[in-house]
Motif scaffolding. Structure first.
Motif, PDB file in Angstrom:
ATOM      1  N   TYR A 135      55.272  84.606  43.709  1.00 13.82           N
ATOM      2  CA  TYR A 135      56.454  85.301  44.207  1.00 13.82           C
ATOM      3  C   TYR A 135      56.128  85.809  45.612  1.00 13.82           C
ATOM      4  O   TYR A 135      55.073  86.416  45.836  1.00 13.82           O
ATOM      5  CB  TYR A 135      56.829  86.465  43.290  1.00 13.82           C
ATOM      6  CG  TYR A 135      57.260  86.017  41.908  1.00 13.82           C
ATOM      7  CD1 TYR A 135      58.604  85.875  41.589  1.00 13.82           C
ATOM      8  CD2 TYR A 135      56.313  85.718  40.928  1.00 13.82           C
ATOM      9  CE1 TYR A 135      59.004  85.450  40.327  1.00 13.82           C
ATOM     10  CE2 TYR A 135      56.705  85.291  39.670  1.00 13.82           C
ATOM     11  CZ  TYR A 135      58.045  85.164  39.372  1.00 13.82           C
ATOM     12  OH  TYR A 135      58.430  84.731  38.120  1.00 13.82           O
TER      13      TYR A 135
ATOM     14  N   PRO B  89      61.442  87.003  45.617  1.00  6.67           N
ATOM     15  CA  PRO B  89      61.863  85.837  44.824  1.00  6.67           C
ATOM     16  C   PRO B  89      60.692  84.941  44.401  1.00  6.67           C
ATOM     17  O   PRO B  89      59.610  84.977  44.982  1.00  6.67           O
ATOM     18  CB  PRO B  89      62.786  85.093  45.785  1.00  6.67           C
ATOM     19  CG  PRO B  89      62.229  85.414  47.139  1.00  6.67           C
ATOM     20  CD  PRO B  89      61.722  86.833  47.054  1.00  6.67           C
TER      21      PRO B  89
ATOM     22  N   TYR C  47      60.870  93.262  36.950  1.00  3.21           N
ATOM     23  CA  TYR C  47      61.185  91.837  36.811  1.00  3.21           C
ATOM     24  C   TYR C  47      62.623  91.648  36.347  1.00  3.21           C
ATOM     25  O   TYR C  47      63.124  92.380  35.482  1.00  3.21           O
ATOM     26  CB  TYR C  47      60.241  91.184  35.807  1.00  3.21           C
ATOM     27  CG  TYR C  47      60.507  89.710  35.600  1.00  3.21           C
ATOM     28  CD1 TYR C  47      60.249  88.793  36.610  1.00  3.21           C
ATOM     29  CD2 TYR C  47      61.028  89.235  34.397  1.00  3.21           C
ATOM     30  CE1 TYR C  47      60.496  87.433  36.432  1.00  3.21           C
ATOM     31  CE2 TYR C  47      61.266  87.890  34.207  1.00  3.21           C
ATOM     32  CZ  TYR C  47      61.007  86.985  35.227  1.00  3.21           C
ATOM     33  OH  TYR C  47      61.254  85.648  35.056  1.00  3.21           O
ATOM     34  N   HIS C  48      63.294  90.632  36.920  1.00  2.00           N
ATOM     35  CA  HIS C  48      64.665  90.280  36.543  1.00  2.00           C
ATOM     36  C   HIS C  48      64.669  88.837  36.046  1.00  2.00           C
ATOM     37  O   HIS C  48      64.532  87.893  36.842  1.00  2.00           O
ATOM     38  CB  HIS C  48      65.602  90.440  37.743  1.00  2.00           C
ATOM     39  CG  HIS C  48      65.595  91.818  38.320  1.00  2.00           C
ATOM     40  ND1 HIS C  48      66.371  92.843  37.835  1.00  2.00           N
ATOM     41  CD2 HIS C  48      64.868  92.344  39.346  1.00  2.00           C
ATOM     42  CE1 HIS C  48      66.147  93.941  38.533  1.00  2.00           C
ATOM     43  NE2 HIS C  48      65.240  93.672  39.454  1.00  2.00           N
ATOM     44  N   LYS C  49      64.815  88.669  34.750  1.00  2.00           N
ATOM     45  CA  LYS C  49      64.697  87.355  34.136  1.00  2.00           C
ATOM     46  C   LYS C  49      65.785  86.396  34.591  1.00  2.00           C
ATOM     47  O   LYS C  49      65.515  85.212  34.834  1.00  2.00           O
ATOM     48  CB  LYS C  49      64.731  87.508  32.612  1.00  2.00           C
ATOM     49  CG  LYS C  49      64.596  86.196  31.860  1.00  2.00           C
ATOM     50  CD  LYS C  49      64.601  86.425  30.355  1.00  2.00           C
ATOM     51  CE  LYS C  49      64.476  85.104  29.606  1.00  2.00           C
ATOM     52  NZ  LYS C  49      64.481  85.313  28.119  1.00  2.00           N
ATOM     53  N   ALA C  50      67.024  86.875  34.698  1.00  4.29           N
ATOM     54  CA  ALA C  50      68.151  85.987  35.030  1.00  4.29           C
ATOM     55  C   ALA C  50      67.944  85.281  36.365  1.00  4.29           C
ATOM     56  O   ALA C  50      68.258  84.095  36.510  1.00  4.29           O
ATOM     57  CB  ALA C  50      69.446  86.793  35.051  1.00  4.29           C
ATOM     58  N   ASP C  51      67.410  85.995  37.351  1.00  3.54           N
ATOM     59  CA  ASP C  51      67.198  85.416  38.687  1.00  3.54           C
ATOM     60  C   ASP C  51      65.742  85.031  38.936  1.00  3.54           C
ATOM     61  O   ASP C  51      65.418  84.531  40.020  1.00  3.54           O
ATOM     62  CB  ASP C  51      67.649  86.413  39.763  1.00  3.54           C
ATOM     63  CG  ASP C  51      69.127  86.749  39.655  1.00  3.54           C
ATOM     64  OD1 ASP C  51      69.912  85.818  39.424  1.00  3.54           O
ATOM     65  OD2 ASP C  51      69.478  87.928  39.798  1.00  3.54           O
ATOM     66  N   ASP C  52      64.887  85.279  37.945  1.00  6.55           N
ATOM     67  CA  ASP C  52      63.457  85.008  38.088  1.00  6.55           C
ATOM     68  C   ASP C  52      62.916  85.588  39.394  1.00  6.55           C
ATOM     69  O   ASP C  52      62.379  84.867  40.251  1.00  6.55           O
ATOM     70  CB  ASP C  52      63.168  83.510  38.028  1.00  6.55           C
ATOM     71  CG  ASP C  52      61.677  83.215  37.816  1.00  6.55           C
ATOM     72  OD1 ASP C  52      60.916  84.164  37.500  1.00  6.55           O
ATOM     73  OD2 ASP C  52      61.271  82.058  37.986  1.00  6.55           O
ATOM     74  N   CYS C  53      63.049  86.890  39.529  1.00  5.45           N
ATOM     75  CA  CYS C  53      62.569  87.561  40.730  1.00  5.45           C
ATOM     76  C   CYS C  53      62.145  88.975  40.376  1.00  5.45           C
ATOM     77  O   CYS C  53      62.384  89.453  39.255  1.00  5.45           O
ATOM     78  CB  CYS C  53      63.653  87.600  41.813  1.00  5.45           C
ATOM     79  SG  CYS C  53      65.059  88.651  41.376  1.00  5.45           S
ATOM     80  N   TYR C  54      61.489  89.637  41.324  1.00  3.27           N
ATOM     81  CA  TYR C  54      61.085  91.032  41.169  1.00  3.27           C
ATOM     82  C   TYR C  54      61.779  91.868  42.242  1.00  3.27           C
ATOM     83  O   TYR C  54      62.135  91.352  43.308  1.00  3.27           O
ATOM     84  CB  TYR C  54      59.574  91.185  41.331  1.00  3.27           C
ATOM     85  CG  TYR C  54      58.757  90.721  40.152  1.00  3.27           C
ATOM     86  CD1 TYR C  54      58.263  91.622  39.219  1.00  3.27           C
ATOM     87  CD2 TYR C  54      58.469  89.369  39.966  1.00  3.27           C
ATOM     88  CE1 TYR C  54      57.500  91.200  38.138  1.00  3.27           C
ATOM     89  CE2 TYR C  54      57.712  88.929  38.891  1.00  3.27           C
ATOM     90  CZ  TYR C  54      57.229  89.862  37.987  1.00  3.27           C
ATOM     91  OH  TYR C  54      56.489  89.439  36.917  1.00  3.27           O
ATOM     92  N   THR C  55      61.957  93.151  41.970  1.00  5.47           N
ATOM     93  CA  THR C  55      62.373  94.093  43.004  1.00  5.47           C
ATOM     94  C   THR C  55      61.265  95.119  43.166  1.00  5.47           C
ATOM     95  O   THR C  55      60.679  95.587  42.183  1.00  5.47           O
ATOM     96  CB  THR C  55      63.692  94.805  42.637  1.00  5.47           C
ATOM     97  OG1 THR C  55      63.592  95.372  41.322  1.00  5.47           O
ATOM     98  CG2 THR C  55      64.858  93.842  42.678  1.00  5.47           C
TER      99      THR C  55
ATOM    100  N   VAL D 177      64.105  92.450  47.179  1.00  4.25           N
ATOM    101  CA  VAL D 177      63.931  91.335  46.249  1.00  4.25           C
ATOM    102  C   VAL D 177      62.723  90.489  46.649  1.00  4.25           C
ATOM    103  O   VAL D 177      62.582  90.087  47.808  1.00  4.25           O
ATOM    104  CB  VAL D 177      65.194  90.451  46.221  1.00  4.25           C
ATOM    105  CG1 VAL D 177      64.969  89.227  45.313  1.00  4.25           C
ATOM    106  CG2 VAL D 177      66.390  91.254  45.730  1.00  4.25           C
TER     107      VAL D 177
END
Length: 209
Positions: free
Chosen positions: A75, A58, A42-50, A56
């Motif tokens: 997502y 989103p 999880y990437h908090k800044a972009d609110d997405c997962y890889t 990505v």
């Protein structure tokens, strides 16, 4: 102020409610809780997962799940993102065309609560609950018959619990004072003489609600 409950109270709504009141919760998470699919970051800044392949996934929307009306976030990747993925069949299954999954809306609340539970303070709170709160509830439900509240409304249930607390405290107090006197009869008299203030305070509390 800290609040300690068992796992049955674990929910994002409860965590959010307590945080809004400025209260710290130490509620163990359900074993089924996940912050996202295994292997996804999880990437908090972009609110997405890889995904494990670096693609990505989103954020798409917020919705309420129909089954239990819980707030969720969806997502979903576009179809071309997953077309040539080497682990496509293992990740999507036989029929899905793109990766899609849901996560609780209160993910960050879960994570904050979980960090507290696993901290040294959390270990202390767990031991405190096991030595103070849980024995009392066990005695009330298993030995004093308080397995069901037969009243309507929070106020009436609150009165039941206060009366139950009086019964519990009298029982413990009688057991304690019996060690300091020669007979059970004298112990009863001793208790009655020394709990007048306690009962008066409890009655005032019950009649004021």
């Amino acid at each position: 102020m800290a609040y300690l409950y068992n796992t049955g109270y674990s929910s994002g709504e409860n965590y959010a409610f307590l945080e809004a009141k400025g209260l710290c919760s130490y509620i163990p998470l359900h074993g089924t809780y996940k912050g996202g699919p295994d292997g996804f970051k999880y990437h908090k800044a972009d609110d997405c997962y890889t995904c494990p392949q670096g693609k990505v996934i989103p954020f798409k929307k917020v919705f309420f799940e129909k089954k239990n009306h819980t707030k969720k976030k969806e997502y979903r990747a576009l179809k071309p993102v997953c077309v040539d993925c080497p682990i496509r069949s293992a990740c999507l299954g036989k029929s899905a065309q793109e990766k899609k999954f849901t996560v609780t809306f209160y993910r960050e609340g879960y994570e904050r609560n979980n960090a507290r539970v696993n901290s040294p303070r959390g270990s202390y709170m767990k031991g405190k609950g096991q030595s103070t709160v849980e024995p009392v509830l066990g005695t009330l439900t298993q030995f004093l018959g308080l397995r069901k509240i037969n009243t309507i409304g929070i106020d009436q249930a609150n009165k039941v619990m206060h009366l139950s607390a009086i019964a519990y405290n009298l029982k413990k107090y009688l057991k304690f004072t019996a060690k300091t006197v020669k007979s059970d009869t004298k112990a009863v008299c001793y208790v009655i003489l020394n709990i007048k203030t306690l009962i008066t305070l409890q009655i005032r509390l019950l009649t004021s609600s």
